[in-house]
Design a protein around this motif. Structure first.
Motif, short mmCIF file in Angstrom:
data_model
loop_
_atom_site.label_atom_id
_atom_site.label_comp_id
_atom_site.label_asym_id
_atom_site.label_seq_id
_atom_site.Cartn_x
_atom_site.Cartn_y
_atom_site.Cartn_z
N MET A 238 -111.50 -26.59 -94.51
CA MET A 238 -111.94 -27.89 -95.04
C MET A 238 -112.60 -28.78 -94.00
O MET A 238 -113.63 -29.40 -94.25
CB MET A 238 -110.74 -28.65 -95.62
N ALA B 19 -113.16 -25.11 -110.09
CA ALA B 19 -111.77 -24.75 -110.41
C ALA B 19 -111.80 -24.07 -111.77
O ALA B 19 -112.54 -24.52 -112.68
CB ALA B 19 -110.87 -25.99 -110.46
N VAL C 180 -117.56 -28.52 -106.14
CA VAL C 180 -116.16 -28.07 -106.26
C VAL C 180 -115.98 -27.32 -107.57
O VAL C 180 -116.37 -27.81 -108.63
CB VAL C 180 -115.17 -29.26 -106.25
N THR D 227 -106.52 -23.95 -93.76
CA THR D 227 -107.02 -25.31 -93.61
C THR D 227 -107.16 -25.72 -92.15
O THR D 227 -107.11 -26.88 -91.83
CB THR D 227 -106.08 -26.30 -94.33
N GLY E 250 -113.17 -24.73 -103.60
CA GLY E 250 -112.29 -24.67 -104.76
C GLY E 250 -111.10 -23.81 -104.43
O GLY E 250 -111.16 -22.98 -103.52
N PRO E 251 -110.02 -23.97 -105.18
CA PRO E 251 -108.81 -23.18 -104.91
C PRO E 251 -109.06 -21.69 -105.11
O PRO E 251 -110.07 -21.30 -105.72
CB PRO E 251 -107.79 -23.70 -105.92
N HIS F 263 -113.06 -21.88 -96.82
CA HIS F 263 -111.77 -22.55 -97.05
C HIS F 263 -111.42 -23.52 -95.93
O HIS F 263 -110.46 -24.27 -96.05
CB HIS F 263 -110.66 -21.50 -97.16
N TYR G 181 -106.46 -28.91 -106.20
CA TYR G 181 -105.89 -28.31 -104.99
C TYR G 181 -104.38 -28.42 -104.96
O TYR G 181 -103.69 -27.51 -104.51
CB TYR G 181 -106.50 -28.95 -103.74
N ARG H 31 -102.27 -25.75 -106.87
CA ARG H 31 -102.16 -24.38 -106.37
C ARG H 31 -102.03 -24.40 -104.87
O ARG H 31 -102.32 -25.38 -104.23
CB ARG H 31 -103.45 -23.60 -106.66
N ARG H 32 -101.69 -23.22 -104.34
CA ARG H 32 -101.71 -23.07 -102.90
C ARG H 32 -103.08 -22.59 -102.49
O ARG H 32 -103.71 -21.84 -103.21
CB ARG H 32 -100.66 -22.04 -102.48
N HIS H 33 -103.58 -23.05 -101.38
CA HIS H 33 -104.80 -22.47 -100.85
C HIS H 33 -104.60 -22.24 -99.37
O HIS H 33 -103.73 -22.82 -98.74
CB HIS H 33 -106.02 -23.34 -101.13
#
Ligand SMILES: Nc1ncnc2c1ncn2[C@@H]1O[C@H](COP(=O)(O)OP(=O)(O)OP(=O)(O)O)[C@@H](O)[C@H]1O
Length: 244
Positions: free
Chosen positions: A198, A212, A210, A243, A38-39, A196, A235, A238-240
């Motif tokens: 992925m 949020a 997931v 990756t 999740g973000p 984080h 996703y 927002r910024r995550h």
């Protein structure tokens, strides 16, 4: 899926008016790898901490192997077979790698004939046996991450909770951890992974949950979850980070 080893039922954790975790439920089977994604700020760490006993849920129930463990402290959970790693790696810095793992071997579950031999076997599993005599503080970051896994494994968990063990690692180091985690599962240990990265979590996990804004927004096979419009929206909104 086999009979659930871990059952999370309607778990919530509020901080004042903020619902960091809001009515989340999921199961994890005895031979499963479940990824929790999740973000940033979704509530993953808070949920993870309620499962590992560091935070009490405001509402809801958690059971392990058919036994209610809601609100039980971490040392009791360790005795029952729940091990965890910490996001910030925290070994005993000034003792050897082997001694760090022996401390885990001698932890809550303890009756063992030969703690050093058992600790060495754990180090071999995480490919750190060649560093047994090194001081923990002299390890590289990827080695420290593997030591963190070893310390948790040393407590002989049936369920291992992994909190961002791949953060800060390069792709080759991530591949190495993935091989180790797949091997740990083959050894009969279930894994709940907050991560984080992925690529890694999608390929390792049997199922993905997931989150949020504190809620579970999707659950399923990695490919299905990755294509779920609600997940993509969460996703993209927002910024995550991370990756790789
Ligand atoms: N002890 C606390 N007191 C107050 N608010 C908190 C506390 N712990 C977490 N929160 C808030 O709860 C929400 C969920 O945070 P949490 O760290 O669980 O998210 P996360 O999904 O793990 O995020 P990240 O991926 O960035 O680690 C956030 O808004 C956070 O600020």
């Amino acid at each position: 899926m086999s009979a659930p080893l871990l059952q999370v039922r309607g778990v919530s954790r509020w901080f004042g008016g903020l619902r960091a975790v809001d009515e989340v439920s999921f199961d994890l089977g005895a031979d499963e790898i479940v990824g929790l994604i999740g973000p940033n700020g979704a509530g993953k760490t808070t949920l993870f901490e309620t499962i590992s006993g560091f935070i009490r849920p405001t509402k809801g129930a958690i059971s392990f192997d058919g036994r209610d463990i809601t609100g039980q402290p971490p040392h009791r959970l360790a005795r029952l077979g729940i091990g965890r790693t910490f996001q910030i790696v925290q070994p005993f810095r000034d003792v050897s790698v082997l001694q760090n793992v022996i401390a885990g071997v001698l932890g809550p579950n303890r009756e063992t004939a030969d703690p050093p031999a058992e600790a060495m076997a754990v180090l071999t599993r995480v490919k750190l046996d060649h560093r047994a005599a090194a001081l923990a503080r002299n390890l590289s970051l990827p080695e420290k991450k593997r030591l963190e896994i070893a310390r948790a494994l040393a407590t002989r968990p049936r369920l291992l909770l992994l909190d961002e063990v791949m953060a800060g690692l390069n792709p080759a180091e991530i591949d190495e951890i993935m091989v180790i985690l797949a091997d740990i599962r083959r050894g009969g240990i279930a894994l709940l992974i907050v991560e984080h990265v992925m690529r890694a979590i999608m390929s390792l996990s049997d199922r993905i949950v997931v989150m949020a804004n504190g809620r579970k927004i999707a659950e399923g096979l990695p490919a299905a979850v990755a294509a779920d419009p609600a997940v993509i929206e969460a996703y993209l909104g927002r910024r995550h980070h991370g990756t790789a």
